[in-house]
Design an enzyme around this catalytic site. Structure first.
Site, PDB file in Angstrom:
ATOM      1  N   LYS A 164       9.088   2.637   4.684  1.00 50.21           N
ATOM      2  CA  LYS A 164       9.583   3.723   3.821  1.00 50.21           C
ATOM      3  C   LYS A 164      11.061   4.080   4.021  1.00 50.21           C
ATOM      4  CE  LYS A 164       6.320   6.367   5.395  1.00 50.21           C
ATOM      5  NZ  LYS A 164       5.358   7.426   5.674  1.00 50.21           N
ATOM      6  N   ASP A 194      -0.184  10.594   9.375  1.00 46.72           N
ATOM      7  CA  ASP A 194      -0.373  11.666   8.382  1.00 46.72           C
ATOM      8  C   ASP A 194      -1.745  11.620   7.702  1.00 46.72           C
ATOM      9  OD1 ASP A 194       0.408   9.326   7.103  1.00 46.72           O
ATOM     10  OD2 ASP A 194       1.818  10.271   5.729  1.00 46.72           O
TER      11      ASP A 194
END
Ligand code: GLC
Length: 477
Positions: free
Chosen positions: A185, A221
């Protein structure tokens, strides 16, 4: 019937399958233009049958990832998280949480009193140069933000347990020892891959010397999301993120987690499904646009599935399609602007805005003006169709992956029918007007023997991480 006509009809058919409003998207586009545009879009259209094939491939890869002797070379990593217990409601007190995974970095103070959770949070940004600079600089920045937050909250002097949501693939050794496998990312800080991230954080805090932290629990997450939803719904055993990146975790039977000792109970597995296809297994569904997105990314060849689905890439896929359509004189009278030709200018949030039922077309016109394009109203409709096609593929691929997990849990438990809950977070899922509907409908079709309930994570995965810190502290006492 010409080829173009056949294609055009099957395209309309596909669009109908997508959702009831999809045919509306085709309104106002002359048939001739539509059939030419669809030549570029048809490779994004994934039939139910194709999705079933993709799901079967993912299932195979998940098994490889879990296997003691096969996991090293698996593209879907299936990482044990060492999370075996969920909060039992006895956790009370003050906890800190850090959440790092996108462009924002969040610090939270969670106070749990009588099952009430009070959350205070601050967002800090990670400057681009820190995202790709030395690792030490990144952790110094995180430690500095935490210091500011503790000052603000008047918490310096206390030694609070800390939950750290770190949303990158990690080989977890213990709940407080986690080795970064690789950055994803857009992050690429040197000297962190292969290192224990908890140690790097603690060292940065020690370098400052102005505060201390207690027990650290590190989670992905997806795990944080599952945990925070699990507080409300005990049957929440899947966590899914569709935001900057995409990924999911779920509770696996310990007997299948062959890399960790013990046969009893369950452990949460971080699938890292973003890596699906990195061994070439999705080659047949990649479009020319996906290939360009991959080649021009900072990590070519890595996270193939994620690059077809998540917020970091969707806007760029749309931009590349628009450029191609312009080259073929199907948009903007054949004239691209410098902005349209620049990587990253078509933001993923534009897709959600343009697909809004009532205001979308007007917004499209505004965005095209801002991108310096000479548009007409057919152009705006074509752009909306492109957005719809790209986001719809994303929702369908996620559905195929989620259905694979639900089916896997059902078969594991020898059940004819499984009722389960998935906790979800991420801007693509939250903000897109019909992404969640399409995802849910497709999941039902692909996992007909599973009854999947979706809950939106209420207060980011950070709260789940704080809960993990609480559980870790309880177990350590
Ligand atoms: C990326 C990361 C993964 C994370 C996901 C969602 O895929 O590798 O760890 O869960 O993004 O943020």
């Amino acid at each position: 019937m010409s080829n173009a006509e056949t294609n055009s009809e099957s395209f309309v058919e596909m669009a109908r399958m997508n959702d009831d409003t999809a045919t509306l998207r085709l309104d106002g586009i002359p048939a001739d233009t539509l059939s030419k545009v669809q030549k570029y879009l048809e490779n994004f259209q994934l039939s139910l049958e194709k999705l079933q094939i993709i799901s079967a491939r993912l299932r195979k890869d998940m098994i490889r990832g879990l296997g003691k002797h096969t996991h090293h070379s698996a593209s879907v990593k299936m990482l044990p998280t060492f999370v075996r217990a969920t909060p039992d409601g006895t956790e009370k007190g003050d906890f800190l949480a850090l959440d790092l995974g996108g462009t924002n970095f969040r610090v939270l103070h969670v106070r749990v009193v009588e099952e009430e959770q009070k959350v205070l949070k601050m967002d800090y940004t990670i400057p681009q140069k820190i995202m790709v600079g030395p690792g030490e600089q990144l952790f110094d920045h995180i430690a500095a933000c935490l210091s500011k937050f503790l000052d603000l909250e008047n918490l310096k002097g206390q030694t609070l347990p800390l939950g750290f949501t770190f949303s990158f693939p990690c080989e977890q050794k213990e709940i407080d020892k986690s080795i970064l496998i690789r950055w994803t990312k857009g992050f690429d800080c040197s000297g962190v891959e292969g290192q224990d991230v908890v140690r790097l954080l603690k060292e940065a805090i020690r370098r400052r010397g102005d505060y201390e932290i207690g027990t650290v629990a590190m989670v992905n997450d997806t795990v944080g999301t599952m945990m925070s939803c699990g507080y409300k719904d005990q049957s929440c055993e899947i966590g899914m993120i569709i935001g900057t990146g995409t990924n999911a975790c779920y509770m696996e039977e310990m007997k299948n987690v062959t890399r960790v000792e013990g046969e009893d109970g369950r452990m949460c597995i971080n699938t890292e499904w973003g890596g699906f296809g990195d061994d070439g297994s999705l080659k047949d569904i990649l479009t020319e646009f996906d290939e360009v997105v991959d080649k021009t990314s900072i990590n070519p060849g890595v996270h193939t599935f994620e690059k077809m689905i998540s917020g970091m890439y969707l806007g760029e896929i749309v931009r590349l399609v628009l450029v191609r359509l312009t080259e073929d004189k199907l948009l903007f009278k054949g004239k691209a602007s410098a902005a349209l030709l620049t990587q990253g200018t078509f933001e993923t949030k534009f897709i959600s805005e343009i697909e809004e039922e009532d205001t979308g077309l007007e917004t499209a016109k505004k965005i095209l003006t801002e991108l310096d394009l000479d548009w007409d109203s057919v152009d705006a409709r074509v752009v909306r169709l492109v957005c719809d096609t790209v986001s719809s593929r994303s929702a369908r691929l996620c559905a195929a992956a989620l259905a694979t997990i639900a089916n896997h849990i059902r078969v594991n438990r020898g059940l004819d029918h499984l009722e389960t809950t998935v906790g979800v977070d991420g801007a693509v899922y939250r903000k897109h007007p019909n992404f969640s509907d399409e995802l849910q409908a497709m999941t039902r079709l692909l996992a007909p023997k599973c009854d999947v309930t979706f809950i939106l994570s209420e207060d980011v995965s950070g709260k789940g991480a704080a809960m993990m810190a609480a559980v870790a502290q309880r177990l350590a006492l």
